[in-house]
Design an enzyme around this catalytic site. Structure first.
Site, PDB file in Angstrom:
ATOM      1  N   TYR A   1      -2.293  -1.120  10.985  1.00 14.09           N
ATOM      2  CA  TYR A   1      -2.503  -1.618   9.613  1.00 14.09           C
ATOM      3  C   TYR A   1      -1.294  -1.279   8.742  1.00 14.09           C
ATOM      4  O   TYR A   1      -0.732  -2.152   8.065  1.00 14.09           O
ATOM      5  CB  TYR A   1      -3.781  -1.022   8.992  1.00 14.09           C
ATOM      6  CG  TYR A   1      -3.841  -1.272   7.500  1.00 14.09           C
ATOM      7  CD1 TYR A   1      -4.125  -2.544   7.006  1.00 14.09           C
ATOM      8  CD2 TYR A   1      -3.540  -0.265   6.582  1.00 14.09           C
ATOM      9  CE1 TYR A   1      -4.128  -2.800   5.639  1.00 14.09           C
ATOM     10  CE2 TYR A   1      -3.539  -0.509   5.215  1.00 14.09           C
ATOM     11  CZ  TYR A   1      -3.834  -1.768   4.746  1.00 14.09           C
ATOM     12  OH  TYR A   1      -3.823  -2.018   3.392  1.00 14.09           O
TER      13      TYR A   1
ATOM     14  N   SER B   1       0.837  -1.207   0.000  1.00 13.88           N
ATOM     15  CA  SER B   1       0.000   0.000   0.000  1.00 13.88           C
ATOM     16  C   SER B   1       0.868   1.250   0.000  1.00 13.88           C
ATOM     17  O   SER B   1       1.976   1.250   0.568  1.00 13.88           O
ATOM     18  CB  SER B   1      -0.853  -0.031   1.265  1.00 13.88           C
ATOM     19  OG  SER B   1      -1.459   1.209   1.484  1.00 13.88           O
TER      20      SER B   1
ATOM     21  N   LYS C   1       1.882  -3.693   6.717  1.00 15.43           N
ATOM     22  CA  LYS C   1       2.366  -3.673   5.320  1.00 15.43           C
ATOM     23  C   LYS C   1       3.888  -3.475   5.277  1.00 15.43           C
ATOM     24  O   LYS C   1       4.587  -4.120   4.490  1.00 15.43           O
ATOM     25  CB  LYS C   1       1.649  -2.582   4.517  1.00 15.43           C
ATOM     26  CG  LYS C   1       0.170  -2.857   4.295  1.00 15.43           C
ATOM     27  CD  LYS C   1      -0.097  -4.146   3.521  1.00 15.43           C
ATOM     28  CE  LYS C   1      -1.563  -4.475   3.406  1.00 15.43           C
ATOM     29  NZ  LYS C   1      -1.840  -5.827   2.879  1.00 15.43           N
TER      30      LYS C   1
HETATM   31  P1  NAD Z   1     -11.224  -6.945   0.905  1.00 17.20           P
HETATM   32  O1  NAD Z   1     -11.492  -6.949   2.361  1.00 17.20           O
HETATM   33  O2  NAD Z   1     -12.335  -6.596  -0.027  1.00 17.20           O
HETATM   34  O3  NAD Z   1     -10.619  -8.340   0.441  1.00 17.20           O
HETATM   35  C1  NAD Z   1      -9.838  -9.136   1.281  1.00 17.20           C
HETATM   36  C2  NAD Z   1     -10.404 -10.557   1.214  1.00 17.20           C
HETATM   37  O4  NAD Z   1      -9.595 -11.394   2.031  1.00 17.20           O
HETATM   38  C3  NAD Z   1     -11.830 -10.634   1.772  1.00 17.20           C
HETATM   39  O5  NAD Z   1     -12.643 -11.352   0.849  1.00 17.20           O
HETATM   40  C4  NAD Z   1     -11.674 -11.398   3.080  1.00 17.20           C
HETATM   41  O6  NAD Z   1     -12.806 -12.201   3.362  1.00 17.20           O
HETATM   42  C5  NAD Z   1     -10.431 -12.218   2.810  1.00 17.20           C
HETATM   43  N1  NAD Z   1      -9.670 -12.578   4.000  1.00 17.20           N
HETATM   44  C6  NAD Z   1      -9.092 -11.769   4.910  1.00 17.20           C
HETATM   45  N2  NAD Z   1      -8.425 -12.475   5.827  1.00 17.20           N
HETATM   46  C7  NAD Z   1      -8.587 -13.781   5.487  1.00 17.20           C
HETATM   47  C8  NAD Z   1      -8.123 -15.008   6.031  1.00 17.20           C
HETATM   48  N3  NAD Z   1      -7.364 -15.069   7.135  1.00 17.20           N
HETATM   49  N4  NAD Z   1      -8.485 -16.151   5.419  1.00 17.20           N
HETATM   50  C9  NAD Z   1      -9.245 -16.150   4.295  1.00 17.20           C
HETATM   51  N5  NAD Z   1      -9.694 -15.026   3.724  1.00 17.20           N
HETATM   52  C10 NAD Z   1      -9.367 -13.859   4.332  1.00 17.20           C
HETATM   53  O7  NAD Z   1      -9.984  -5.950   0.665  1.00 17.20           O
HETATM   54  P2  NAD Z   1      -9.389  -5.380  -0.683  1.00 17.20           P
HETATM   55  O8  NAD Z   1      -9.713  -3.934  -0.764  1.00 17.20           O
HETATM   56  O9  NAD Z   1      -9.709  -6.250  -1.816  1.00 17.20           O
HETATM   57  O10 NAD Z   1      -7.835  -5.461  -0.327  1.00 17.20           O
HETATM   58  C11 NAD Z   1      -7.046  -6.571  -0.726  1.00 17.20           C
HETATM   59  C12 NAD Z   1      -5.617  -6.362  -0.275  1.00 17.20           C
HETATM   60  O11 NAD Z   1      -5.134  -5.114  -0.799  1.00 17.20           O
HETATM   61  C13 NAD Z   1      -5.427  -6.269   1.235  1.00 17.20           C
HETATM   62  O12 NAD Z   1      -4.209  -6.902   1.554  1.00 17.20           O
HETATM   63  C14 NAD Z   1      -5.325  -4.777   1.496  1.00 17.20           C
HETATM   64  O13 NAD Z   1      -4.583  -4.494   2.641  1.00 17.20           O
HETATM   65  C15 NAD Z   1      -4.605  -4.315   0.250  1.00 17.20           C
HETATM   66  N6  NAD Z   1      -4.848  -2.906  -0.072  1.00 17.20           N
HETATM   67  C16 NAD Z   1      -6.118  -2.439  -0.224  1.00 17.20           C
HETATM   68  C17 NAD Z   1      -6.339  -1.091  -0.508  1.00 17.20           C
HETATM   69  C18 NAD Z   1      -7.732  -0.545  -0.618  1.00 17.20           C
HETATM   70  O14 NAD Z   1      -7.896   0.673  -0.491  1.00 17.20           O
HETATM   71  N7  NAD Z   1      -8.757  -1.349  -0.867  1.00 17.20           N
HETATM   72  C19 NAD Z   1      -5.240  -0.235  -0.701  1.00 17.20           C
HETATM   73  C20 NAD Z   1      -3.952  -0.749  -0.549  1.00 17.20           C
HETATM   74  C21 NAD Z   1      -3.753  -2.096  -0.239  1.00 17.20           C
HETATM   75  C1  WQD Z   2      -9.523   9.524   0.886  1.00 18.76           C
HETATM   76  C2  WQD Z   2      -9.719  11.010   1.173  1.00 18.76           C
HETATM   77  C3  WQD Z   2     -10.186  11.457   3.494  1.00 18.76           C
HETATM   78  C4  WQD Z   2     -14.092   9.536   3.732  1.00 18.76           C
HETATM   79  C5  WQD Z   2      -6.866   4.578   2.980  1.00 18.76           C
HETATM   80  C6  WQD Z   2      -5.775   3.907   3.755  1.00 18.76           C
HETATM   81  C7  WQD Z   2      -4.652   3.538   2.846  1.00 18.76           C
HETATM   82  C8  WQD Z   2      -5.158   2.734   1.655  1.00 18.76           C
HETATM   83  C9  WQD Z   2      -6.292   3.412   0.973  1.00 18.76           C
HETATM   84  C10 WQD Z   2      -5.039   0.400   2.199  1.00 18.76           C
HETATM   85  C11 WQD Z   2      -9.046  11.447   2.483  1.00 18.76           C
HETATM   86  C12 WQD Z   2     -11.362  11.823   2.618  1.00 18.76           C
HETATM   87  C13 WQD Z   2     -12.871  10.004   3.278  1.00 18.76           C
HETATM   88  C14 WQD Z   2     -15.119  10.469   4.031  1.00 18.76           C
HETATM   89  C15 WQD Z   2     -13.651  12.242   3.371  1.00 18.76           C
HETATM   90  N1  WQD Z   2      -5.694   1.464   2.048  1.00 18.76           N
HETATM   91  N2  WQD Z   2     -12.667  11.324   3.101  1.00 18.76           N
HETATM   92  N3  WQD Z   2     -14.856  11.800   3.835  1.00 18.76           N
HETATM   93  O1  WQD Z   2      -7.256   7.628   3.751  1.00 18.76           O
HETATM   94  O2  WQD Z   2      -6.372   7.949   1.391  1.00 18.76           O
HETATM   95  O3  WQD Z   2      -6.340   5.750   2.391  1.00 18.76           O
HETATM   96  O4  WQD Z   2      -7.314   3.727   1.931  1.00 18.76           O
HETATM   97  O5  WQD Z   2      -3.861   0.223   2.175  1.00 18.76           O
HETATM   98  O6  WQD Z   2      -3.771   2.789   3.604  1.00 18.76           O
HETATM   99  O7  WQD Z   2      -5.299   4.811   4.743  1.00 18.76           O
HETATM  100  O8  WQD Z   2      -8.513   6.711   1.746  1.00 18.76           O
HETATM  101  O9  WQD Z   2     -10.856   6.738   1.021  1.00 18.76           O
HETATM  102  O10 WQD Z   2     -10.334   6.825   3.492  1.00 18.76           O
HETATM  103  O11 WQD Z   2      -9.844   8.804   2.080  1.00 18.76           O
HETATM  104  O12 WQD Z   2     -13.483  13.452   3.218  1.00 18.76           O
HETATM  105  O13 WQD Z   2     -16.226  10.124   4.479  1.00 18.76           O
HETATM  106  O14 WQD Z   2     -11.132  11.230   1.367  1.00 18.76           O
HETATM  107  O15 WQD Z   2     -10.015  12.390   4.521  1.00 18.76           O
HETATM  108  O16 WQD Z   2      -8.580  12.755   2.292  1.00 18.76           O
HETATM  109  P1  WQD Z   2      -7.084   7.119   2.390  1.00 18.76           P
HETATM  110  P2  WQD Z   2      -9.962   7.203   2.114  1.00 18.76           P
END
Ligand code: NAD
Ligand code: WQD
Length: 339
Positions: A152, A127, A156
């Site tokens: 969290y 991330s 990572k």
């Molecule tokens: P998500 O929660 O939609 O998907 C994760 C999936 O993993 C879910 O279906 C959940 O049921 C499954 N899961 C979690 N722990 C498990 C376990 N122990 N055993 C089996 N299944 C399990 O999340 P996402 O948004 O698709 O994110 C996927 C990956 O990407 C994560 O590692 C997250 O940290 C990373 N990531 C997400 C974002 C974001 O903003 N969505 C940004 C950066 C990184």
């Molecule tokens: C985006 C912008 C908020 C909600 C997070 C994790 C990051 C990554 C992505 C996994 C920010 C603003 C949000 C609301 C708002 N995930 N906001 N009103 O914070 O950039 O990142 O998700 O790795 O690790 O920290 O994403 O969508 O929460 O926010 O104004 O109701 O929208 O303040 O500026 P963020 P976000």
């Protein structure tokens, strides 16, 4: 070609879109997910999109015995894409052990089994959170990693270290660390998309739920940042473009010599303010968003966006979708969800 890929967390938001792209590119994904943050209906929709039944195991990835059985059934995996993790920043502050246990526990099980079965290629979900509040807002992979501001984020950073050290000691393991920016949007078919549990933390699901009448008003967290309109800047990437990066990473990894552990930023190289997102959403969907400017949210970075030169040059990956497309697809998906 050996084309079987184990996809942990494959029923989740990014995982489900990646499974579609894997099949489109001739891979055979095998999903492991226990639906702790997803819904079994996702698999029905996935199967509809790809026109086949994707193999699936309802297993907790931290359970090594059960995961071992999956590897034993598929000892010829070409690689693993490891999505399974918890991802809510605020929740991780309240329940740090739950985050370390799942995010690090599942990774270590995956790595141990990849070593035991001599599986080579790992694509890991990292991330942009690893960069913290960067001094220069366009971040490259050379930008220093900073002390995490949440458990969290720490999972990572630590996961990247665990993978790096394991690769360096391994006779066959290679890995890419994909540092995602802010994934948004949904599949153009509107059959799959993000399914947030409870009140969404992220901007887009909160925005679309507000327009859908589920939430009353979207609070914009802070209007006094040092940006053109006072709201925070992020790099919002269409989830299908992000999904495609995983396929490119696998193709690339498979052709590399040992040892390889490379990080890649996966974003659009464009920073948009929250007001840009709201105004673009209103324009492309011809709708009004009920929003108000509120207090800053603790821990928010003012601005960050990706330099993705490395992914472009090395992986031959770049984005195909615009912010307009992502916001249209996000709304089309939201409309399919029951109130
Ligand atoms: P998500 O929660 O939609 O998907 C994760 C999936 O993993 C879910 O279906 C959940 O049921 C499954 N899961 C979690 N722990 C498990 C376990 N122990 N055993 C089996 N299944 C399990 O999340 P996402 O948004 O698709 O994110 C996927 C990956 O990407 C994560 O590692 C997250 O940290 C990373 N990531 C997400 C974002 C974001 O903003 N969505 C940004 C950066 C990184
Ligand atoms: C985006 C912008 C908020 C909600 C997070 C994790 C990051 C990554 C992505 C996994 C920010 C603003 C949000 C609301 C708002 N995930 N906001 N009103 O914070 O950039 O990142 O998700 O790795 O690790 O920290 O994403 O969508 O929460 O926010 O104004 O109701 O929208 O303040 O500026 P963020 P976000």
């Amino acid at each position: 070609m050996n084309n079987k890929i184990l996809v942990t967390g494959g029923a989740g938001y990014i995982g489900s879109h990646t499974v579609v792209e894997l099949i489109d590119n001739g891979y055979l994904p095998i999903i492991v997910d226990d639906f702790r943050n997803s819904n079994p209906l996702v698999l029905d929709k996935l199967n509809e999109i790809v026109g086949q039944t994707v193999p699936f195991y309802n297993i907790d990835c931290t359970d090594k015995k059960k995961m071992d059985k999956v590897f034993a059934e598929h000892p010829d995996l070409m690689g693993v894409i490891h999505f399974a993790a918890y991802k809510a920043v605020g929740e991780s502050v309240e329940k740090p052990l739950m985050y370390y246990q799942n995010n690090l526990g599942s990774l270590m099980v995956v790595l141990e089994l990849m070593e035991a079965y001599k599986i080579s290629n790992l694509v890991f979900s990292s991330s942009c959170t690893v960069y913290g509040e960067p001094k220069v807002v366009e971040v490259s992979e050379q930008t220093p990693i900073q002390e995490a501001t949440s458990p969290y984020g720490d999972t990572k950073i630590v996961s990247e270290k665990i993978i790096t050290n394991t690769v360096n000691a391994s006779a066959q393991l290679k890995a890419t660390l994909l540092r995602y920016f802010n994934p948004i949007g949904a599949h153009p078919s509107a059959k799959i998309g993000e399914l947030p549990n409870g009140v969404p933390n992220n901007l887009l699901p909160y925005l679309t739920q507000t327009v859908n009448g589920i939430r009353e008003v979207l609070t914009v967290f802070g209007g006094d940042y040092n940006t053109k309109d006072g709201t925070c800047i992020r790099d919002y990437i269409h989830v299908v473009d992000l999904a495609k990066a995983h396929v490119k990473a696998l193709n690339w990894l498979d052709n590399q010599k040992l040892p390889v552990v490379e990080s890649f930023n996966i974003g659009t190289e464009k920073g948009n303010t929250i007001m840009d997102v709201i105004k673009t959403f209103e324009k492309v969907n011809n709708l009004k968003v009920n929003y108000k400017i509120g207090e800053r949210r603790e821990g928010d970075v003012e601005q960050i966006y990706a330099n993705t030169q490395k992914a472009k040059e090395v992986l031959n990956w770049s984005c195909e979708y615009s912010l307009d497309d992502a916001l249209k697809h996000q709304w089309a998906w939201e409309k399919t969800l029951k109130k």
